[in-house]
Design an enzyme around this catalytic site. Sequence first.
Site, PDB file in Angstrom:
ATOM      1  NE  ARG A  51      -3.772  -2.487   0.737  1.00 38.71           N
ATOM      2  CZ  ARG A  51      -3.543  -3.547   0.150  1.00 38.71           C
ATOM      3  NH1 ARG A  51      -2.792  -3.996  -0.517  1.00 38.71           N
ATOM      4  NH2 ARG A  51      -4.540  -4.541   0.810  1.00 38.71           N
TER       5      ARG A  51
ATOM      6  CB  SER B 254      -8.517  -0.635   4.923  1.00 42.14           C
ATOM      7  OG  SER B 254      -9.463  -1.699   4.286  1.00 42.14           O
TER       8      SER B 254
ATOM      9  CD  GLU C  85      -5.299   1.130   2.446  1.00 41.73           C
ATOM     10  OE1 GLU C  85      -4.909   0.242   3.296  1.00 41.73           O
ATOM     11  OE2 GLU C  85      -6.038   1.381   1.676  1.00 41.73           O
TER      12      GLU C  85
HETATM   13  P1  FAD Z   1      -8.600   9.579  -4.653  1.00 40.94           P
HETATM   14  O1  FAD Z   1      -9.125   9.265  -3.266  1.00 40.94           O
HETATM   15  O2  FAD Z   1      -9.121  10.709  -5.342  1.00 40.94           O
HETATM   16  O3  FAD Z   1      -6.961  10.209  -4.444  1.00 40.94           O
HETATM   17  C1  FAD Z   1      -6.184   9.486  -3.688  1.00 40.94           C
HETATM   18  C2  FAD Z   1      -4.892  10.117  -3.576  1.00 40.94           C
HETATM   19  O4  FAD Z   1      -4.201   9.905  -4.757  1.00 40.94           O
HETATM   20  C3  FAD Z   1      -4.928  11.719  -3.197  1.00 40.94           C
HETATM   21  O5  FAD Z   1      -3.922  11.960  -2.560  1.00 40.94           O
HETATM   22  C4  FAD Z   1      -4.881  12.310  -4.734  1.00 40.94           C
HETATM   23  O6  FAD Z   1      -4.178  13.611  -4.523  1.00 40.94           O
HETATM   24  C5  FAD Z   1      -4.068  11.145  -5.462  1.00 40.94           C
HETATM   25  N1  FAD Z   1      -4.209  11.105  -6.804  1.00 40.94           N
HETATM   26  C6  FAD Z   1      -5.598  10.643  -7.617  1.00 40.94           C
HETATM   27  N2  FAD Z   1      -5.341  10.743  -8.862  1.00 40.94           N
HETATM   28  C7  FAD Z   1      -4.167  11.130  -8.931  1.00 40.94           C
HETATM   29  C8  FAD Z   1      -3.454  11.189 -10.167  1.00 40.94           C
HETATM   30  N3  FAD Z   1      -3.791  11.288 -11.465  1.00 40.94           N
HETATM   31  N4  FAD Z   1      -2.348  11.875 -10.187  1.00 40.94           N
HETATM   32  C9  FAD Z   1      -1.347  11.959  -8.952  1.00 40.94           C
HETATM   33  N5  FAD Z   1      -2.237  12.014  -7.652  1.00 40.94           N
HETATM   34  C10 FAD Z   1      -3.270  11.340  -7.687  1.00 40.94           C
HETATM   35  N6  FAD Z   1      -7.827   0.386  -1.948  1.00 40.94           N
HETATM   36  C11 FAD Z   1      -7.093  -0.937  -2.235  1.00 40.94           C
HETATM   37  O7  FAD Z   1      -5.839  -1.083  -2.385  1.00 40.94           O
HETATM   38  N7  FAD Z   1      -7.701  -2.254  -2.002  1.00 40.94           N
HETATM   39  C12 FAD Z   1      -9.208  -2.280  -1.794  1.00 40.94           C
HETATM   40  O8  FAD Z   1      -9.497  -3.520  -1.828  1.00 40.94           O
HETATM   41  C13 FAD Z   1      -9.850  -1.229  -1.583  1.00 40.94           C
HETATM   42  N8  FAD Z   1     -11.174  -1.281  -1.516  1.00 40.94           N
HETATM   43  C14 FAD Z   1     -11.813  -0.210  -1.068  1.00 40.94           C
HETATM   44  C15 FAD Z   1     -13.080  -0.361  -0.792  1.00 40.94           C
HETATM   45  C16 FAD Z   1     -13.912   0.776  -0.717  1.00 40.94           C
HETATM   46  C17 FAD Z   1     -15.644   0.423  -0.425  1.00 40.94           C
HETATM   47  C18 FAD Z   1     -13.393   2.106  -0.651  1.00 40.94           C
HETATM   48  C19 FAD Z   1     -14.365   3.246  -0.482  1.00 40.94           C
HETATM   49  C20 FAD Z   1     -12.156   2.204  -0.736  1.00 40.94           C
HETATM   50  C21 FAD Z   1     -11.087   1.052  -1.226  1.00 40.94           C
HETATM   51  N9  FAD Z   1      -9.996   1.130  -1.367  1.00 40.94           N
HETATM   52  C22 FAD Z   1      -9.184   0.030  -1.677  1.00 40.94           C
HETATM   53  C23 FAD Z   1      -9.271   2.589  -1.362  1.00 40.94           C
HETATM   54  C24 FAD Z   1      -9.300   3.281  -2.699  1.00 40.94           C
HETATM   55  O9  FAD Z   1     -10.628   2.800  -3.678  1.00 40.94           O
HETATM   56  C25 FAD Z   1      -8.005   3.220  -3.694  1.00 40.94           C
HETATM   57  O10 FAD Z   1      -6.798   3.651  -2.857  1.00 40.94           O
HETATM   58  C26 FAD Z   1      -8.142   3.752  -4.986  1.00 40.94           C
HETATM   59  O11 FAD Z   1      -6.993   3.545  -5.718  1.00 40.94           O
HETATM   60  C27 FAD Z   1      -8.160   5.282  -4.655  1.00 40.94           C
HETATM   61  O12 FAD Z   1      -8.740   6.050  -5.902  1.00 40.94           O
HETATM   62  P2  FAD Z   1      -9.453   7.299  -6.243  1.00 40.94           P
HETATM   63  O13 FAD Z   1      -9.431   7.740  -7.671  1.00 40.94           O
HETATM   64  O14 FAD Z   1     -10.704   7.341  -5.478  1.00 40.94           O
HETATM   65  O15 FAD Z   1      -8.288   8.323  -5.424  1.00 40.94           O
HETATM   66  P1  NAP Z   2     -10.171 -10.715   4.959  1.00 44.52           P
HETATM   67  O1  NAP Z   2     -10.188 -11.517   3.857  1.00 44.52           O
HETATM   68  O2  NAP Z   2     -11.224 -10.816   6.047  1.00 44.52           O
HETATM   69  O3  NAP Z   2      -8.694 -10.638   5.566  1.00 44.52           O
HETATM   70  C1  NAP Z   2      -8.517  -9.853   6.484  1.00 44.52           C
HETATM   71  C2  NAP Z   2      -7.106  -9.473   6.597  1.00 44.52           C
HETATM   72  O4  NAP Z   2      -6.182 -10.448   6.505  1.00 44.52           O
HETATM   73  C3  NAP Z   2      -6.905  -8.628   5.167  1.00 44.52           C
HETATM   74  O5  NAP Z   2      -6.565  -7.434   5.210  1.00 44.52           O
HETATM   75  C4  NAP Z   2      -5.604  -9.423   4.535  1.00 44.52           C
HETATM   76  O6  NAP Z   2      -4.591  -8.654   4.160  1.00 44.52           O
HETATM   77  C5  NAP Z   2      -5.251 -10.417   5.397  1.00 44.52           C
HETATM   78  N1  NAP Z   2      -5.018 -11.584   4.788  1.00 44.52           N
HETATM   79  C6  NAP Z   2      -6.262 -12.548   4.715  1.00 44.52           C
HETATM   80  N2  NAP Z   2      -5.984 -13.789   3.820  1.00 44.52           N
HETATM   81  C7  NAP Z   2      -4.421 -13.537   3.688  1.00 44.52           C
HETATM   82  C8  NAP Z   2      -3.708 -14.137   3.195  1.00 44.52           C
HETATM   83  N3  NAP Z   2      -3.855 -15.744   2.518  1.00 44.52           N
HETATM   84  N4  NAP Z   2      -2.429 -13.775   3.060  1.00 44.52           N
HETATM   85  C9  NAP Z   2      -1.991 -12.859   3.516  1.00 44.52           C
HETATM   86  N5  NAP Z   2      -2.982 -12.062   4.017  1.00 44.52           N
HETATM   87  C10 NAP Z   2      -3.850 -12.473   4.255  1.00 44.52           C
HETATM   88  O7  NAP Z   2     -10.082  -9.050   4.391  1.00 44.52           O
HETATM   89  P2  NAP Z   2     -11.215  -8.266   3.922  1.00 44.52           P
HETATM   90  O8  NAP Z   2     -11.506  -7.184   4.642  1.00 44.52           O
HETATM   91  O9  NAP Z   2     -12.565  -9.045   3.489  1.00 44.52           O
HETATM   92  O10 NAP Z   2     -10.669  -7.590   2.466  1.00 44.52           O
HETATM   93  C11 NAP Z   2     -10.159  -8.619   1.386  1.00 44.52           C
HETATM   94  C12 NAP Z   2      -9.292  -7.939   0.544  1.00 44.52           C
HETATM   95  O11 NAP Z   2      -9.932  -6.702  -0.154  1.00 44.52           O
HETATM   96  C13 NAP Z   2      -7.950  -7.667   1.355  1.00 44.52           C
HETATM   97  O12 NAP Z   2      -6.917  -7.997   0.525  1.00 44.52           O
HETATM   98  C14 NAP Z   2      -7.992  -6.278   1.688  1.00 44.52           C
HETATM   99  O13 NAP Z   2      -6.870  -5.628   1.552  1.00 44.52           O
HETATM  100  C15 NAP Z   2      -8.892  -5.755   0.393  1.00 44.52           C
HETATM  101  N6  NAP Z   2      -9.412  -4.643   0.605  1.00 44.52           N
HETATM  102  C16 NAP Z   2      -8.843  -3.383   1.001  1.00 44.52           C
HETATM  103  C17 NAP Z   2      -9.698  -2.141   1.379  1.00 44.52           C
HETATM  104  C18 NAP Z   2      -8.738  -0.881   1.152  1.00 44.52           C
HETATM  105  O14 NAP Z   2      -9.489   0.242   1.344  1.00 44.52           O
HETATM  106  N7  NAP Z   2      -7.501  -0.760   1.349  1.00 44.52           N
HETATM  107  C19 NAP Z   2     -10.932  -2.276   1.598  1.00 44.52           C
HETATM  108  C20 NAP Z   2     -11.551  -3.469   1.317  1.00 44.52           C
HETATM  109  C21 NAP Z   2     -11.059  -4.594   1.028  1.00 44.52           C
HETATM  110  P3  NAP Z   2      -4.514  -7.692   2.882  1.00 44.52           P
HETATM  111  O15 NAP Z   2      -5.077  -6.379   3.349  1.00 44.52           O
HETATM  112  O16 NAP Z   2      -2.966  -7.289   3.008  1.00 44.52           O
HETATM  113  O17 NAP Z   2      -4.799  -8.168   1.856  1.00 44.52           O
END
Ligand code: FAD
Ligand code: NAP
Length: 334
Positions: A160, A235, A330
Amino acid sequence: MRIQEQASLQPFNTFHLEAKASTLYELESIDDLLQVLPTTSNIRILGGGSNVLLTHDVQGDVWLNRIKGIEVVEEQDDYVRVKFASGEVWHDCVRWALDHNYGGIENLSLIPGTIGAAPMQNIGAYGVELKDVFYCLEAIHLVTKERRIFSHEACAFGYRESVFKHDLKQQYFICSVTLELKKNPIIRTDYGSIQEELQRLGYQKPYSIQQVSEAVIQIRSSKLPDPNDIGNAGSFFKNPVITQDHFQTIQQQHPEIPSYPASVGVKVPAAWLIEHCGWKGFREGDYGVHAKQALVLVNYGQSNGLDIFKLSERIILSVKERFGIELQREVNIW
Ligand code: FAD
Ligand code: NAP
């Protein structure tokens, strides 16, 4: 290009928080970008607004990125390189890849936001990260206006993390992202409940990328709060990685603590730590911690970003006191 003075950013962030931008520019092309570049200053960039917490008004210009376009730039027997304009919606790019039978991003289905933001934190889910398919990106420096191609190495991807969250924070506008997608992809179903979900859906091996995507969409839709219903940014904290010794100390008191091996040390789910500090389902006024997912902070309606930020401070403090682990946010704090 639409330009708005004293614009409300509430429609443009998934927490649905109110904050104003001095000027909001809605960029629809690189020409729009080149037009505003010389005249704007103190720039903030918004894609889908799904990874930001707005804690106050923005004293400056906000660029809302709506630049679209998808182009295959190279094709070989086993892969294609596809250049996506940065304002493309991430899940639309996943759908495009599935429609063309190109694999590699099916496990990242339904992540909100734009493709331009995906390298920022090396988005990841279900065992796959952007870095696994990333080839290069093109960005423009906000001050020098220099255009630069960033290779995989130059992005310094981590868990991340990327260079754009650290050394090059708020310095570049990412214009496009090129991914290398596979014609015969390796299917990843070993993570979480993908395998179970595929079986529940009645699918049999060998699974297709379309079936994996469907399973991921089903799981995500059943587990995660939809920002259209309750404001959130996914998250709020990263899962911490701690040393083996530290982990064993915690494990002695809590043998049930989940863990996963990391490249150095042990990854512990932040949700478990937060829940064990009693925060899951916590609500004060219109902000709180989601009742089913302790990693997600929520705005139930009229909350403001500062209250949510202060709540995150309280959570960090209590996890630190109880487990000696300092959680990292994050979400990007504005
Ligand atoms: P924004 O929120 O608009 O911007 C995020 C940051 O990036 C800001 O600092 C902004 O200035 C910068 N930025 C945006 N676009 C650009 C650009 N073109 N150039 C330079 N800087 C830029 N993330 C995960 O990694 N895994 C997940 O599974 C995941 N699940 C999510 C589920 C939900 C329900 C929600 C709400 C979020 C989740 N996220 C997840 C977080 C998010 O969706 C990601 O981080 C996504 O990439 C953000 O994209 P955005 O366009 O909305 O970014
Ligand atoms: P989950 O499957 O209930 O698992 C809980 C946590 O344990 C996750 O955060 C995941 O880490 C870790 N995990 C589970 N299985 C794993 C494996 N086999 N090896 C290594 N790590 C493991 O998680 P969840 O909340 O339902 O989310 C599912 C996936 O979507 C995850 O990968 C999570 O990161 C992603 N997600 C991200 C966001 C966001 O905003 N960043 C929001 C929703 C979901 P990791 O997070 O490192 O994968």
